[in-house]
Design a protein around this motif. Sequence first.
Motif, PDB file in Angstrom:
ATOM      1  N   ARG A 140       0.816  -1.221   0.000  1.00  0.00           N
ATOM      2  CA  ARG A 140       0.000   0.000   0.000  1.00  0.00           C
ATOM      3  C   ARG A 140       0.845   1.265   0.000  1.00  0.00           C
ATOM      4  O   ARG A 140       0.371   2.318  -0.435  1.00  0.00           O
ATOM      5  N   ILE A 141       2.056   1.185   0.519  1.00  0.00           N
ATOM      6  CA  ILE A 141       2.903   2.396   0.542  1.00  0.00           C
ATOM      7  C   ILE A 141       3.940   2.377  -0.582  1.00  0.00           C
ATOM      8  O   ILE A 141       4.894   3.153  -0.573  1.00  0.00           O
ATOM      9  N   GLY A 142       3.764   1.468  -1.539  1.00  0.00           N
ATOM     10  CA  GLY A 142       4.637   1.431  -2.705  1.00  0.00           C
ATOM     11  C   GLY A 142       5.963   0.741  -2.481  1.00  0.00           C
ATOM     12  O   GLY A 142       6.920   0.978  -3.221  1.00  0.00           O
ATOM     13  N   ARG A 143       6.027  -0.119  -1.488  1.00  0.00           N
ATOM     14  CA  ARG A 143       7.248  -0.855  -1.206  1.00  0.00           C
ATOM     15  C   ARG A 143       6.983  -2.352  -1.344  1.00  0.00           C
ATOM     16  O   ARG A 143       5.837  -2.795  -1.451  1.00  0.00           O
ATOM     17  N   SER A 144       8.049  -3.155  -1.315  1.00  0.00           N
ATOM     18  CA  SER A 144       7.901  -4.599  -1.422  1.00  0.00           C
ATOM     19  C   SER A 144       8.873  -5.279  -0.475  1.00  0.00           C
ATOM     20  O   SER A 144       9.871  -4.695  -0.033  1.00  0.00           O
ATOM     21  N   VAL A 145       8.585  -6.535  -0.159  1.00  0.00           N
ATOM     22  CA  VAL A 145       9.411  -7.308   0.768  1.00  0.00           C
ATOM     23  C   VAL A 145      10.866  -7.359   0.316  1.00  0.00           C
ATOM     24  O   VAL A 145      11.792  -7.252   1.126  1.00  0.00           O
ATOM     25  N   GLY A 146      11.068  -7.503  -0.982  1.00  0.00           N
ATOM     26  CA  GLY A 146      12.417  -7.641  -1.512  1.00  0.00           C
ATOM     27  C   GLY A 146      13.311  -6.432  -1.324  1.00  0.00           C
ATOM     28  O   GLY A 146      14.529  -6.516  -1.523  1.00  0.00           O
ATOM     29  N   GLN A 147      12.744  -5.299  -0.923  1.00  0.00           N
ATOM     30  CA  GLN A 147      13.528  -4.085  -0.714  1.00  0.00           C
ATOM     31  C   GLN A 147      14.138  -4.010   0.682  1.00  0.00           C
ATOM     32  O   GLN A 147      14.866  -3.061   0.975  1.00  0.00           O
ATOM     33  N   PHE A 148      13.856  -5.000   1.524  1.00  0.00           N
ATOM     34  CA  PHE A 148      14.298  -4.930   2.914  1.00  0.00           C
ATOM     35  C   PHE A 148      15.259  -6.072   3.233  1.00  0.00           C
ATOM     36  O   PHE A 148      15.079  -7.207   2.785  1.00  0.00           O
ATOM     37  N   ARG A 149      16.259  -5.739   4.047  1.00  0.00           N
ATOM     38  CA  ARG A 149      17.323  -6.693   4.387  1.00  0.00           C
ATOM     39  C   ARG A 149      17.160  -7.270   5.776  1.00  0.00           C
ATOM     40  O   ARG A 149      17.293  -8.471   5.981  1.00  0.00           O
ATOM     41  N   HIS A 150      16.863  -6.414   6.761  1.00  0.00           N
ATOM     42  CA  HIS A 150      16.881  -6.844   8.161  1.00  0.00           C
ATOM     43  C   HIS A 150      15.567  -6.472   8.831  1.00  0.00           C
ATOM     44  O   HIS A 150      15.268  -5.290   9.029  1.00  0.00           O
ATOM     45  N   CYS A 151      14.777  -7.475   9.196  1.00  0.00           N
ATOM     46  CA  CYS A 151      13.480  -7.271   9.827  1.00  0.00           C
ATOM     47  C   CYS A 151      13.560  -7.610  11.308  1.00  0.00           C
ATOM     48  O   CYS A 151      14.079  -8.668  11.685  1.00  0.00           O
ATOM     49  N   VAL A 152      13.055  -6.727  12.152  1.00  0.00           N
ATOM     50  CA  VAL A 152      12.987  -6.966  13.595  1.00  0.00           C
ATOM     51  C   VAL A 152      11.542  -7.255  13.970  1.00  0.00           C
ATOM     52  O   VAL A 152      10.632  -6.498  13.618  1.00  0.00           O
ATOM     53  N   ASP A 153      11.334  -8.367  14.680  1.00  0.00           N
ATOM     54  CA  ASP A 153      10.021  -8.718  15.219  1.00  0.00           C
ATOM     55  C   ASP A 153      10.067  -8.452  16.715  1.00  0.00           C
ATOM     56  O   ASP A 153      10.647  -9.231  17.476  1.00  0.00           O
ATOM     57  N   TYR A 154       9.463  -7.338  17.135  1.00  0.00           N
ATOM     58  CA  TYR A 154       9.553  -6.932  18.539  1.00  0.00           C
ATOM     59  C   TYR A 154       8.435  -7.579  19.351  1.00  0.00           C
ATOM     60  O   TYR A 154       7.249  -7.395  19.062  1.00  0.00           O
ATOM     61  N   GLY A 155       8.824  -8.308  20.395  1.00  0.00           N
ATOM     62  CA  GLY A 155       7.860  -9.066  21.181  1.00  0.00           C
ATOM     63  C   GLY A 155       7.548 -10.376  20.495  1.00  0.00           C
ATOM     64  O   GLY A 155       6.386 -10.765  20.342  1.00  0.00           O
ATOM     65  N   SER A 212      20.628  -1.407  14.364  1.00  0.00           N
ATOM     66  CA  SER A 212      20.251  -0.982  13.024  1.00  0.00           C
ATOM     67  C   SER A 212      19.336  -2.023  12.381  1.00  0.00           C
ATOM     68  O   SER A 212      19.557  -3.232  12.519  1.00  0.00           O
ATOM     69  N   CYS A 213      18.301  -1.532  11.683  1.00  0.00           N
ATOM     70  CA  CYS A 213      17.422  -2.409  10.909  1.00  0.00           C
ATOM     71  C   CYS A 213      16.701  -1.553   9.875  1.00  0.00           C
ATOM     72  O   CYS A 213      16.718  -0.322   9.953  1.00  0.00           O
ATOM     73  N   ASP A 214      16.082  -2.194   8.897  1.00  0.00           N
ATOM     74  CA  ASP A 214      15.330  -1.403   7.922  1.00  0.00           C
ATOM     75  C   ASP A 214      13.839  -1.735   7.898  1.00  0.00           C
ATOM     76  O   ASP A 214      13.080  -1.126   7.157  1.00  0.00           O
ATOM     77  N   LEU A 215      13.415  -2.698   8.727  1.00  0.00           N
ATOM     78  CA  LEU A 215      11.991  -2.973   8.905  1.00  0.00           C
ATOM     79  C   LEU A 215      11.758  -3.387  10.349  1.00  0.00           C
ATOM     80  O   LEU A 215      12.415  -4.303  10.857  1.00  0.00           O
ATOM     81  N   TRP A 216      10.845  -2.696  11.007  1.00  0.00           N
ATOM     82  CA  TRP A 216      10.561  -2.954  12.428  1.00  0.00           C
ATOM     83  C   TRP A 216       9.082  -3.243  12.565  1.00  0.00           C
ATOM     84  O   TRP A 216       8.242  -2.447  12.144  1.00  0.00           O
ATOM     85  N   PHE A 217       8.739  -4.394  13.147  1.00  0.00           N
ATOM     86  CA  PHE A 217       7.351  -4.843  13.206  1.00  0.00           C
ATOM     87  C   PHE A 217       6.980  -5.259  14.624  1.00  0.00           C
ATOM     88  O   PHE A 217       7.768  -5.912  15.323  1.00  0.00           O
ATOM     89  N   SER A 218       5.763  -4.898  15.048  1.00  0.00           N
ATOM     90  CA  SER A 218       5.269  -5.319  16.361  1.00  0.00           C
ATOM     91  C   SER A 218       3.745  -5.282  16.355  1.00  0.00           C
ATOM     92  O   SER A 218       3.143  -4.296  15.919  1.00  0.00           O
ATOM     93  N   ARG A 219       3.125  -6.361  16.855  1.00  0.00           N
ATOM     94  CA  ARG A 219       1.667  -6.410  16.948  1.00  0.00           C
ATOM     95  C   ARG A 219       1.268  -7.139  18.221  1.00  0.00           C
ATOM     96  O   ARG A 219       1.906  -8.104  18.611  1.00  0.00           O
ATOM     97  N   ILE A 220       0.195  -6.679  18.861  1.00  0.00           N
ATOM     98  CA  ILE A 220      -0.339  -7.179  20.136  1.00  0.00           C
ATOM     99  C   ILE A 220       0.767  -7.397  21.167  1.00  0.00           C
ATOM    100  O   ILE A 220       0.779  -8.383  21.889  1.00  0.00           O
ATOM    101  N   VAL A 221       1.687  -6.431  21.234  1.00  0.00           N
ATOM    102  CA  VAL A 221       2.811  -6.496  22.179  1.00  0.00           C
ATOM    103  C   VAL A 221       2.898  -5.214  22.996  1.00  0.00           C
ATOM    104  O   VAL A 221       2.834  -5.228  24.230  1.00  0.00           O
TER     105      VAL A 221
END
Length: 322
Positions: A140-155, A212-221
């Motif tokens: 929806r924001i014009g980006r794709s999974v392949g553009q990201f290297r390091h994803c953080v799953d917080y919680g 350092s990271c380029d994608l940070w994600f957190s849900r129900i945490v």
Amino acid sequence: MPGEPVTREAVILGYRMLLGRDPENEDVIANALAAWPDLQSFGKALATCAEFGLRHGSNLHALPSLDAGSNLVETEADADTLALMAAKVGGYWTRAGETAPHWSVLTEERFLPHNIANNLEAFYAAGAWDAQVVEATLGRIGRSVGQFRHCVDYGCGVGRVTLQLARRFPQVTGLDISGPHLHLARETFRAAGLGHVTLTQVMPERLMPVESCDLWFSRIVLQHCPPPVTMNILRQAFRALETGGVAIFQLPVWLQGYQFDIASYLAGTPGADMEMHAIPQRAILELADWHGLVLRDLREDSFLIGRPGGALSNTFTFEKLR
């Protein structure tokens, strides 16, 4: 997603997530495949059926009135107080990880310790939806999974969502404050042979142990942390986010009758039970702006099931421009 066809796996996952059970038999699955042209129509059918209403209550998606009052929320604290509050919350999740780790993540009876052996596959399968949310949000924001290297799953808990993210990103870090949860997550990733996943314990004095990271994600945490703790986590996450990076996270922004002040909180019994907190939307937007992040997507979500009209939760998506 609109237009995406209904598959057998999607029918099973939909029943598990929305109705808390598997389809009765193969005929039910076949009928769903024949009846619904896409995932959107199938999802709406499940969410409007009588069984869903009985399970989750009526008027599920009612929103607070536009003239609802504000929550009085104290959002800042000194370092020692932050560490004290985080330690109290961490104590609860450590105990939960020792007694009912899977149920503490998804509070359904089938995930209690005496039931989890027969439902472990369903538990981890539920994380696929979160990964789909990440993919759809980026789209929806014009980006794709392949553009990201390091994803953080917080919680990350026991790795329910982390496992799905690891199938999409070349480097994934799972962070959690509970050692017992992380122990189970390590066993899961060891068995899966996923060597590109790092699991790190969050400490009260270091709430975001990733530089350092380029994608940070957190849900129900974050909703389970006192507001000053959550604001500190977000502050550090925004600093760690690289230019061009994206943060996707969910937070309650209004709860009916809720207020938070540090003195009253510490005078009570913090960490005794699972807590639920909210942070005014304005505070989150101002913090993001201060750190050079621009709001790219904002959704009112339904992650506070059972509180129709008495709560508002948002899923935020920010992109860091500087």
